[in-house]
Scaffold this active site. Structure first.
Site, mmCIF file in Angstrom:
data_model
loop_
_atom_site.group_PDB
_atom_site.id
_atom_site.type_symbol
_atom_site.label_atom_id
_atom_site.label_comp_id
_atom_site.label_asym_id
_atom_site.label_seq_id
_atom_site.Cartn_x
_atom_site.Cartn_y
_atom_site.Cartn_z
ATOM 1 N N HIS A 23 11.643 -99.464 -23.187
ATOM 2 C CA HIS A 23 10.748 -98.434 -23.733
ATOM 3 C C HIS A 23 11.434 -97.061 -23.714
ATOM 4 O O HIS A 23 11.291 -96.278 -24.650
ATOM 5 C CB HIS A 23 9.466 -98.334 -22.891
ATOM 6 C CG HIS A 23 8.602 -99.552 -22.916
ATOM 7 N ND1 HIS A 23 8.419 -100.358 -21.815
ATOM 8 C CD2 HIS A 23 7.863 -100.111 -23.910
ATOM 9 C CE1 HIS A 23 7.594 -101.345 -22.119
ATOM 10 N NE2 HIS A 23 7.255 -101.234 -23.384
ATOM 11 N N ASP B 109 10.459 -108.313 -29.727
ATOM 12 C CA ASP B 109 9.280 -108.875 -30.402
ATOM 13 C C ASP B 109 9.551 -108.877 -31.906
ATOM 14 O O ASP B 109 8.930 -108.142 -32.675
ATOM 15 C CB ASP B 109 8.043 -108.042 -30.064
ATOM 16 C CG ASP B 109 7.707 -108.131 -28.584
ATOM 17 O OD1 ASP B 109 7.424 -109.239 -28.115
ATOM 18 O OD2 ASP B 109 7.764 -107.097 -27.900
ATOM 19 N N ILE C 84 16.941 -104.426 -25.124
ATOM 20 C CA ILE C 84 17.705 -103.955 -23.959
ATOM 21 C C ILE C 84 17.632 -105.052 -22.895
ATOM 22 O O ILE C 84 16.563 -105.616 -22.645
ATOM 23 C CB ILE C 84 17.126 -102.620 -23.417
ATOM 24 C CG1 ILE C 84 17.072 -101.577 -24.535
ATOM 25 C CG2 ILE C 84 17.932 -102.105 -22.240
ATOM 26 C CD1 ILE C 84 18.409 -101.179 -25.127
ATOM 27 N N SER D 233 7.829 -106.171 -19.892
ATOM 28 C CA SER D 233 6.838 -105.803 -18.866
ATOM 29 C C SER D 233 6.434 -107.030 -18.065
ATOM 30 O O SER D 233 6.110 -106.952 -16.886
ATOM 31 C CB SER D 233 5.603 -105.202 -19.534
ATOM 32 O OG SER D 233 5.997 -104.126 -20.351
ATOM 33 N N ARG D 234 6.460 -108.201 -18.710
ATOM 34 C CA ARG D 234 6.034 -109.434 -18.034
ATOM 35 C C ARG D 234 7.017 -109.884 -16.959
ATOM 36 O O ARG D 234 6.663 -110.694 -16.103
ATOM 37 C CB ARG D 234 5.856 -110.563 -19.043
ATOM 38 C CG ARG D 234 4.655 -110.380 -19.939
ATOM 39 C CD ARG D 234 4.656 -111.393 -21.043
ATOM 40 N NE ARG D 234 3.761 -111.002 -22.123
ATOM 41 C CZ ARG D 234 2.469 -111.274 -22.160
ATOM 42 N NH1 ARG D 234 1.916 -111.968 -21.206
ATOM 43 N NH2 ARG D 234 1.728 -110.855 -23.163
#
Ligand code: PAF
Length: 279
Positions: A36, A149, A175, A185-186
């Protein structure tokens, strides 16, 4: 950095700014990581004002447990955004975004029938709705999404085209951790032993790329990847596909350089991981 929780206050602020400044948007669901941060950094180079949103969007989850387990680290996230020089963060509540249940349904055609579309029915409807709302609220000049994604990028490209949003979509490279695991995030939900094993996704992808480059067909390559995960009992491979990197349509052969994507999803314990390589 200024934080807004309501649509009205954010809109008011941006209405004046927009007259003389370009706006870059990075939509997120929080639990921010280096991936992010690189999106924010790129947006800062290309826009006068950078807005990030943090909103765990219930409409895109087709599994209540997955929604409940999704990591939420709002205060830490805001500190990270401030440190990287993000100008504005939008942190609406679920009620602010959806004062009543959404009646609208979006269907992305063929993109709904393969990979994430097939295994997470309704997921892209939810992604499309929240991204369309964010585009309407923020009216960015550019919006930044990670290649991890890849199918989501294709969905948003369709959304922009079909609804004529005046937004430039910027796809940014995945990344990775030093061992190759794609940042997500998971990953926070992996146990330390699962974290060590999670590198298998990247290993499978690089193996598949090698096989395809050596002349194996997509079918032979998919069989090799399936065998690779059959040997690793902690994993449950959900899909592996070789597709056109832009349209996400199944590719029967290796395409021009930069056009072929190998995509996979696998469950490791309670965590579902996805990754892809474009080559
Ligand atoms: O990629 C994500 O984090 C989400 O799908 C997005 C684009 C922020 C929409 O909720």
């Amino acid at each position: 950095m200024i934080r807004f929780d309501t649509i009205v206050s954010l809109r008011q602020h941006l209405n004046t700014l927009r007259q003389h400044h370009t706006i870059g948007l990075i939509p997120t669901m929080g639990a921010l990581h280096e991936g992010h941060i690189t999106l924010i950094e790129k947006a800062k180079q290309e826009n006068d004002v950078v807005v990030s949103s943090i909103f765990v969007n219930p409409v895109q989850f087709n599994n209540a447990d997955d929604l409940a387990r999704y990591p939420r680290t709002l205060e830490e996230d805001c500190q990270k955004l401030e440190a990287v020089g993000c100008d504005i963060v939008f942190t609406p509540s679920v009620h602010e975004m959806y004062p009543e249940p959404v009646a609208l349904r979006l269907n992305f055609g063929e993109l709904e029938t393969i990979m994430e579309g097939a295994f997470r029915p309704g997921h892209f409807n939810g992604v499309g709705i929240v991204v369309a709302k964010l585009f309407n609220i923020i009216q960015p000049d550019r919006a930044y999404f990670g290649q991890k994604d890849l199918q989501q990028v294709a969905v948003i490209r369709r959304l922009i085209r079909d609804l004529s949003f005046p937004v430039e979509l910027v796809r940014c490279p995945t990344i990775r951790e030093t061992d190759g695991l794609a940042m997500s995030s998971r990953n926070r939900n992996l146990t330390s032993s699962e974290r060590e094993q999670a590198i298998s996704l990247f290993q499978a992808l690089t193996m598949a790329r090698e096989l395809l480059t050596e002349g194996y067909t997509p079918e032979q390559t998919k069989a090799a990847v399936t065998g690779f995960f059959n040997d690793r009992v902690s994993f449950r491979l959900e899909y592996v596909e070789i597709v056109n990197a832009d349209t996400l349509q199944i590719a029967g052969e290796v395409l021009a350089p930069g056009q072929t994507a190998i995509c996979l999803a696998a469950h490791l314990g309670k965590v579902r991981l996805i990754d892809n390589l474009v080559f």
